[in-house]
Structure formats: structure tokens, C-alpha cells
Scaffold this motif. Sequence first.
Motif, PDB file in Angstrom:
ATOM      1  N   TYR A 236       0.845  -1.191   0.000  1.00 36.43           N
ATOM      2  CA  TYR A 236       0.000   0.000   0.000  1.00 36.43           C
ATOM      3  C   TYR A 236       0.881   1.241   0.000  1.00 36.43           C
ATOM      4  N   PRO A 238       0.085   5.569  -0.410  1.00 38.75           N
ATOM      5  CA  PRO A 238      -0.840   6.647  -0.774  1.00 38.75           C
ATOM      6  C   PRO A 238      -0.367   7.443  -1.987  1.00 38.75           C
ATOM      7  N   CYS A 239       0.912   7.263  -2.354  1.00 39.04           N
ATOM      8  CA  CYS A 239       1.436   7.977  -3.525  1.00 39.04           C
ATOM      9  C   CYS A 239       1.137   7.235  -4.823  1.00 39.04           C
ATOM     10  N   ARG A 241      -1.852   6.538  -6.866  1.00 37.35           N
ATOM     11  CA  ARG A 241      -3.242   6.974  -6.909  1.00 37.35           C
ATOM     12  C   ARG A 241      -3.614   7.412  -8.316  1.00 37.35           C
ATOM     13  N   GLU A 242      -4.907   7.428  -8.589  1.00 39.95           N
ATOM     14  CA  GLU A 242      -5.402   7.814  -9.907  1.00 39.95           C
ATOM     15  C   GLU A 242      -5.189   9.309 -10.147  1.00 39.95           C
ATOM     16  N   THR A 245      -6.927  12.670  -8.216  1.00 40.12           N
ATOM     17  CA  THR A 245      -7.350  12.408  -6.836  1.00 40.12           C
ATOM     18  C   THR A 245      -6.416  13.024  -5.805  1.00 40.12           C
ATOM     19  N   SER A 461      -3.680   8.076   6.900  1.00 39.08           N
ATOM     20  CA  SER A 461      -4.602   8.557   5.867  1.00 39.08           C
ATOM     21  C   SER A 461      -6.054   8.324   6.275  1.00 39.08           C
ATOM     22  N   CYS A 490       0.394  13.319  -0.175  1.00 42.53           N
ATOM     23  CA  CYS A 490      -0.432  12.238  -0.730  1.00 42.53           C
ATOM     24  C   CYS A 490      -1.482  11.762   0.257  1.00 42.53           C
ATOM     25  N   THR A 515       0.521   6.429 -11.023  1.00 38.15           N
ATOM     26  CA  THR A 515      -0.825   5.867 -11.097  1.00 38.15           C
ATOM     27  C   THR A 515      -0.756   4.359 -10.861  1.00 38.15           C
TER      28      THR A 515
END
Length: 579
Positions: A236, A238-239, A241-242, A245, A461, A490, A515
Motif C-alpha cells: 500500500y 498513498p502515492c 493513486r489515480e 485524486t 490517511s 499524498c 498511477t
Amino acid sequence: MDSSSVSLKKLKFGKLKVVRRHLLQRYEHQPFVSCLAGLYSCRWKRYQRRRTEPGQCCCKMWECVFFPFLVGAFCLSLVFLYMWGEAKNDYNNFDWYNYGNVGHWFLWSVLLLILAAVLFTYITLLLVLAVCLLSEGQQLYLHWSHKIGTFLVLGFSIAAISVFSKLWGVRWKTVRLSFQVTAPYLHIGAIAVMVLLSWPVALHAFRMNKKVIQAIIIGPYLAILVLLFLIPLGMYSPCIREVGTLGPKPALIGHRGAPMLAPENTEMSFQKTIEHGGDGLETDVTISYDGIPFLMHDSNLQRTTNIREVFPSNSTQNAALFSWDALEQLNAGKWFLKDTPFSCMGSLSSADQKLAMNQSIYKLSNFLRLADSANKLVIFDLYRPPEKHPYRNTWINTTLEVIRDSGINPHLVLWLDNTMRSFVQSVAPGFQHTMASKAPVDQLLRDNVVKLNLVYSAMSSEDIRKYAQANITTNLYVISEPWLFSLAWCVGVHSVTTNAVHSLKDINRPLFLMTPKEYRIMWLLTDAVAALLISLIFALHWWREKGFSCCSDDSGVVLENGTYNKFRTELNDLPTVVA
């Protein structure tokens, strides 16, 4: 008869070419092998070395016993180097902690980083030499001096990790946070290492005569490889991402101003923050003995003033026990030029040096006027005076009076202190009330709290998203490293308190941002290329050890187990063939 003689000569001549080629190849390898063995074993002569024969172990029993210590030293030194490298964000705290205990300023953090890097480089070199020797089919023998060095590295790594886990265990949270941004790239590095290790693993596995031993060698290797191939399934970040977003860039609040550019908590420091586009100013407030709030982080004045020169007999006295007249006599800037508190500080211009030399302790009232004129947010830790201080029980009221008299826009004040919060809300309703710890959303809303001020290691997050849904923003402190700032961005943090406004303001996109599609391509491409290379390496060694030659021009010439013993008899007949 003549035709059979000619065929025999051609066959022998073909063998001669293959033997000559392989002997030349082996001769050409000798300087390389000599260098490897000399550095690893201090055995520079050929007769001092032994090749691993088919079916034999790669080293003697005691070398087999010691080799896990070498691998262990490598792993532990890598862990400590990574941990300490990622802790760079807090080097300043570490150095000042040692200053408080030793009484002498020094960049201990940088010294420790250099030492860890040197020891890791040394142990890595030994391990690389061992792998190269194994790849060349040589038996391992580590020189006694390197064995002592290995135990020193192992002891240092164990001691360092133990001490820091006990005294500074919060840094492990930093390491876990770093994995959220570095894990995809660490995964590629680990796969590359497994590809390199496939050569000696395949070489020695296929040289073993017993299937059980082959399984013991190949089994763990393949298990680790499969695990590495599948790790991204549970990764995982958080950086990752689509597009579209990512939230807005976090606001930057100068921690005690700009302490990398000017003496902390001085007018120059806050001016530098404003010049570099900071969105807010953070400081620490103490109240003098005669009731004047001023800016000072430490409980005494030794670190950031010349108190030892002006009042040597009172240098350890609490800062709040000095009158404002006494505090005005102190210089609050010379120490900055003398001690160089940050390892990454740039050189100051002559004008800035002169300005820093003349800094004095800053009043809270002047600080608030400066922030209001520049329309900057302010947040501060308010220290209660010690016992027997005349303002010990009226410190909140005294501070509120100074804030009101400064004329600052109340909405710019992030009120952090939790003492008498309901009273503060009644007399100063315009403040943005801020909490220094996590709490249930219902409680925060009940207390009219609109912002949380949390240490960066508490970054989550999920929590940040939960608070944001209730219109409660989050500020993290102290974040000065680009990777950590990128992670906070992020995650969705609203603002960060930083020592490095001047550098973080230039970051327009989080580091390591990609992405999910880009990451899947990177992951699958890495695994596919690695699987192909490892398969080819294993196939090559299987082919060689099964007796096929990839170098011969004659299909009838066969190499037995990678040795040249078979060709010795042909060499004796070569003069006859040539004749």
C-alpha cells in the motif's frame, strides 16, 4: 586408411582448438580470480586456492559456520543504515539531545551516518567478493582479519539498533512510513539481488550429486523469489493513486521561523519564512518574571543565547525567572554562526551573517504584529511559568492580553493550549482552536476544535480522511525532508510545520507519485524480466553440468562438469597430430 587418418587428425585438431580456447579462457580469468581471492582470503597465489569440485561443498565446515555471521552482519548493518538514513528529518533533535547531555555541540548525527555507511560498504564488499568467488567455483576462505571486522560490524549494528530502539524507538515509525514511498523501489532492488544470486545458486545446486542437497539449495531461493514476486499484491502506498485524486499542496508553517537560514525564534528567522512564501509561523512562548511574554523554546538560555558570558552564575536558571531588562541584554544570534545547527545549512551572505550576529530575544507582541502585517497564521506552545513565579496562575490571561493589544486578526491565531479552553473561547471567539492529540470527532466538535496539530509519526490517511469529513484539518510537525513532505501531501494533510520552508516551497509534485497502472506495469515488467533471466541462468548451468558445450565447434567434444581433466591425454598427443 588415409581417410580414417585424416578424420582422426581433424577430430584431434578440433579438440585442440576447444582445449586451447578453454585454457585461454581459464588463464584470462586467473587475474580476476586472484584479485577476488586476494581481497577476500589474502590468497594471491594460484596454488593457495582450491576450486569446488562437483559434489563438494563450497567451503569447509568452519567457513560454513561463519558465513551466516557475514550475512547477518550485512542484514543488520543494512537495517541500521536504512533506519538512520530515513531518520535524517530528526537529526537536529538528536544533535541537541546529545548537546544537552555532553555539553558540547557537534553534528553527531552526520558522524554516525558516515560510520554506518562505511561499515555497511565494508561488509557489502566482503559479501560481493564471496558471491563472485562462488560464481567462479572457488572455495571460500575468509581471512581472520575480515572475520574480526565482520564481528565488529555485527556488534556495532546490534548495539546501535538496541540503543536507538530503547531511547529513540519512535524512529521505527518513521521507517514504517518510509516504506509507503520506497517499497516499490526496494522491491525492484530486491528482485535485482535475487537475479544476481541466481548464478552461484544454480552453479552449486547443479554440481551437487544428491537431489536432496539440490532441493536444500534451490528450495529456499525459489521460496524467497516467489514471495518477492507476490509482495506487491499486499503493498500500500498513498502515492500510488489515480490522476485527479491528489489534494492541494499542504501549507507550510515555519518551525521557529526558518532555523536553517537564521537563528531560531528571532525576528530574522520569521522574516526569512515570510520572504520564502511560508503560510504560517510557529514559535514557543515563555513569560518573563515581570510578565512580558517572549519567544524561547528551551527551559534555560544556554543553547540559544550568550547567557554564559553575560550572567555566568545564572546560566542554568529557568528562562522565565529573568526580567525582561535582563533578557534584553542577551544576544540570540551568535550561537547560530558558531554552532551551525543543521548539517545541510548553506553559507550565509555577509549581510545575513551581520544581521544574525545582532539578533536579540523576540517579544511575543512584536511577533504577532509581524505575522498580522504579513497575514500569516500563528501557532505557539505556551509554557506555564515555574512555581513561585508571579504570573504562574495568570499566564493565560497575560498572553491573551498581549494578543488582544497586538491587534492581530483573531482568525490568524491557532490556539493550541488546552488549559481553560472554554474561557479562551468566550473571551476570544475568533481564534481557530487546535488540539495537540487525536480525539473522537464528537468530542472535537463539542470543543469547537477545527484543527489537529500532530507529530508526523502519527500520520494516518484513514484518520486524516475521517477528520476532514467533519471539517477538521490536520497539521503535522516537524517535516523537513522532501520524501516525508511528499507522503504527507499524498495522505491529504492540510499543512505541515517545517524547518525547511525555503526548500519545500519548490516541490510542485509529490516524489514517487504514480498511477496504479504505471505501478502495475513496473511490477509485472520487473517480475517478467527477472523470471526470464533467472530461467536462462538456471538452464545454462543445467546444460553445462549435463555435459553440453556451448563453445565447441564440434558436437563430439564434451566438457565434463566444467573441468578440463578430460583433455590432458589429448594434449600429450598434440605433437604427433601436428607432425
